[in-house]
Structures are given as C-alpha cells and as structure tokens.
Design a protein around this motif. Structure first.
Motif, short mmCIF file in Angstrom:
data_model
loop_
_atom_site.label_atom_id
_atom_site.label_comp_id
_atom_site.label_asym_id
_atom_site.label_seq_id
_atom_site.Cartn_x
_atom_site.Cartn_y
_atom_site.Cartn_z
N LEU A 1 -0.12 3.69 12.49
CA LEU A 1 1.21 3.53 12.26
C LEU A 1 1.34 1.96 12.90
CD1 LEU A 1 3.96 3.78 11.20
CD2 LEU A 1 4.71 5.38 13.01
N LYS A 2 1.33 1.63 14.15
CA LYS A 2 1.32 0.45 14.75
C LYS A 2 0.89 -0.57 13.90
CE LYS A 2 1.59 2.03 19.41
NZ LYS A 2 0.83 2.14 20.81
N ARG A 3 -0.27 -0.66 13.33
CA ARG A 3 -1.07 -1.55 12.69
C ARG A 3 -0.17 -1.90 11.41
NH1 ARG A 3 -5.81 0.93 14.09
NH2 ARG A 3 -5.71 2.12 12.23
N GLU A 4 0.39 -0.53 10.84
CA GLU A 4 0.95 -0.88 9.37
C GLU A 4 2.39 -1.46 9.85
OE1 GLU A 4 -0.19 -0.41 6.46
OE2 GLU A 4 -1.85 0.96 6.93
N LEU A 5 2.97 -1.36 10.95
CA LEU A 5 4.33 -1.95 11.14
C LEU A 5 4.05 -3.57 11.52
CD1 LEU A 5 5.71 0.75 13.41
CD2 LEU A 5 6.79 -0.03 11.18
N SER A 6 2.88 -3.74 12.23
CA SER A 6 2.53 -5.14 12.63
C SER A 6 2.37 -5.84 11.32
CB SER A 6 1.29 -5.29 13.45
OG SER A 6 1.06 -6.51 13.72
N ASP A 7 1.68 -5.20 10.37
CA ASP A 7 1.29 -5.92 9.05
C ASP A 7 2.64 -6.20 8.20
OD1 ASP A 7 -1.45 -5.95 9.53
OD2 ASP A 7 -1.81 -4.24 8.11
N LEU A 8 3.48 -5.28 8.08
CA LEU A 8 4.82 -5.39 7.28
C LEU A 8 5.62 -6.50 7.98
CD1 LEU A 8 5.75 -1.57 6.95
CD2 LEU A 8 5.20 -3.14 5.06
N ASP B 1 7.77 10.54 13.05
CA ASP B 1 8.05 12.02 12.66
C ASP B 1 8.19 12.29 11.20
OD1 ASP B 1 8.47 12.54 15.31
OD2 ASP B 1 10.65 12.43 15.43
N GLN B 2 8.22 11.22 10.23
CA GLN B 2 8.34 11.46 8.83
C GLN B 2 6.82 10.94 8.21
OE1 GLN B 2 12.11 10.61 6.80
NE2 GLN B 2 13.02 10.11 9.13
N ILE B 3 5.86 10.58 8.88
CA ILE B 3 4.70 10.10 8.23
C ILE B 3 3.67 10.53 8.86
CG2 ILE B 3 4.71 7.87 9.47
CD1 ILE B 3 3.93 6.59 6.77
N ASN B 4 2.35 11.35 8.11
CA ASN B 4 1.35 11.75 8.77
C ASN B 4 0.26 10.65 8.83
OD1 ASN B 4 -0.01 13.76 9.74
ND2 ASN B 4 -0.78 14.55 7.90
N ILE B 5 0.31 9.84 9.77
CA ILE B 5 -0.58 8.77 10.22
C ILE B 5 -0.78 9.00 11.62
CG2 ILE B 5 -0.92 7.87 8.03
CD1 ILE B 5 0.50 5.45 9.38
N SER B 6 -1.71 8.52 12.37
CA SER B 6 -1.98 8.20 13.90
C SER B 6 -1.19 7.18 14.22
CB SER B 6 -3.57 7.89 14.00
OG SER B 6 -3.82 6.45 13.78
N THR B 7 -0.65 7.44 15.49
CA THR B 7 0.06 6.10 16.28
C THR B 7 -0.44 4.83 16.01
OG1 THR B 7 0.84 8.04 17.87
CG2 THR B 7 1.02 5.47 18.45
N ASP B 8 -1.69 4.75 16.21
CA ASP B 8 -2.41 3.58 16.21
C ASP B 8 -2.48 2.91 14.66
OD1 ASP B 8 -3.05 3.43 19.04
OD2 ASP B 8 -5.03 4.08 18.79
N SER C 1 0.96 -1.13 0.04
CA SER C 1 0.01 0.15 0.06
C SER C 1 0.89 1.22 -0.12
CB SER C 1 -1.08 0.01 1.41
OG SER C 1 -0.10 0.20 2.49
N GLU C 2 0.27 2.52 -0.33
CA GLU C 2 0.80 3.75 -0.30
C GLU C 2 1.81 3.95 0.91
OE1 GLU C 2 0.16 8.43 -1.16
OE2 GLU C 2 -1.06 6.94 -2.04
N ILE C 3 0.88 3.61 1.93
CA ILE C 3 1.60 4.07 3.33
C ILE C 3 2.84 3.05 3.70
CG2 ILE C 3 1.11 3.99 6.00
CD1 ILE C 3 -0.49 6.15 5.02
N LYS C 4 2.49 1.85 3.43
CA LYS C 4 3.55 0.75 3.89
C LYS C 4 5.03 0.91 2.77
CE LYS C 4 0.37 -3.13 5.42
NZ LYS C 4 -0.15 -4.13 5.03
N ASP C 5 4.44 1.42 1.49
CA ASP C 5 5.83 1.93 0.85
C ASP C 5 6.47 2.88 1.36
OD1 ASP C 5 5.14 -0.20 -1.10
OD2 ASP C 5 4.16 1.17 -2.41
#
Length: 71
Positions: A36-43, A27-34, A3-7
């Motif tokens: 980002l946690k989900r995206e990192l978990s998915d990655l 600090d470099q991406i404009n998404i909520s903390t939650d 996805s664009e966010i994961k990329d």
C-alpha cells in the motif's frame, strides 16, 4: 485508468469525502502495508493524490479519475 489496486485506492479516497489516513485506506483494501505504501507513493508521483500532514487527498486529476471510475 490505473491498475486495479490503484483504481480501488482512488475509489476509497473519493468515497470518504475527506482527507484519508493511511489506516482509512488500509482497512478497506486487502494488500500488505508495504504494498500500500508503494501504491500510494506511485499515485503521488503520478499526480493523482497529495500527502499533506499525514493525510492523503485527491488532486483534481484524482477527482476526475474517481468520477470516471464511479460511473
């Protein structure tokens, strides 16, 4: 490609050239903390990143993806 966010996360991590803290990415991406946690978990589940002692690193799969994204 992911996805664009994961990329974007993969690109950020690749540009750091060192293990990334959550804050480094946040600090470099404009998404909520939650979100980002989900995206990192998915990655991590997809084998693109690994979490070691509170830091995130790209796996070989993640590095290959980052190289494709940067070209």
């Amino acid at each position: 490609m992911l996805s664009e966010i994961k990329d974007k996360i993969v690109s950020i991590m690749y540009s750091l050239e060192r293990p990334a803290l959550f804050k480094d990415i946040k600090d470099q991406i404009n998404i909520s903390t939650d979100a980002l946690k989900r995206e990192l978990s998915d990655l991590e589940k997809e084998g693109v990143i690994k979490r070691i002692k509170g830091r995130y690193i790209l796996t070989e799969k993640g590095k290959e993806l980052a190289k494709k994204l940067s070209s």
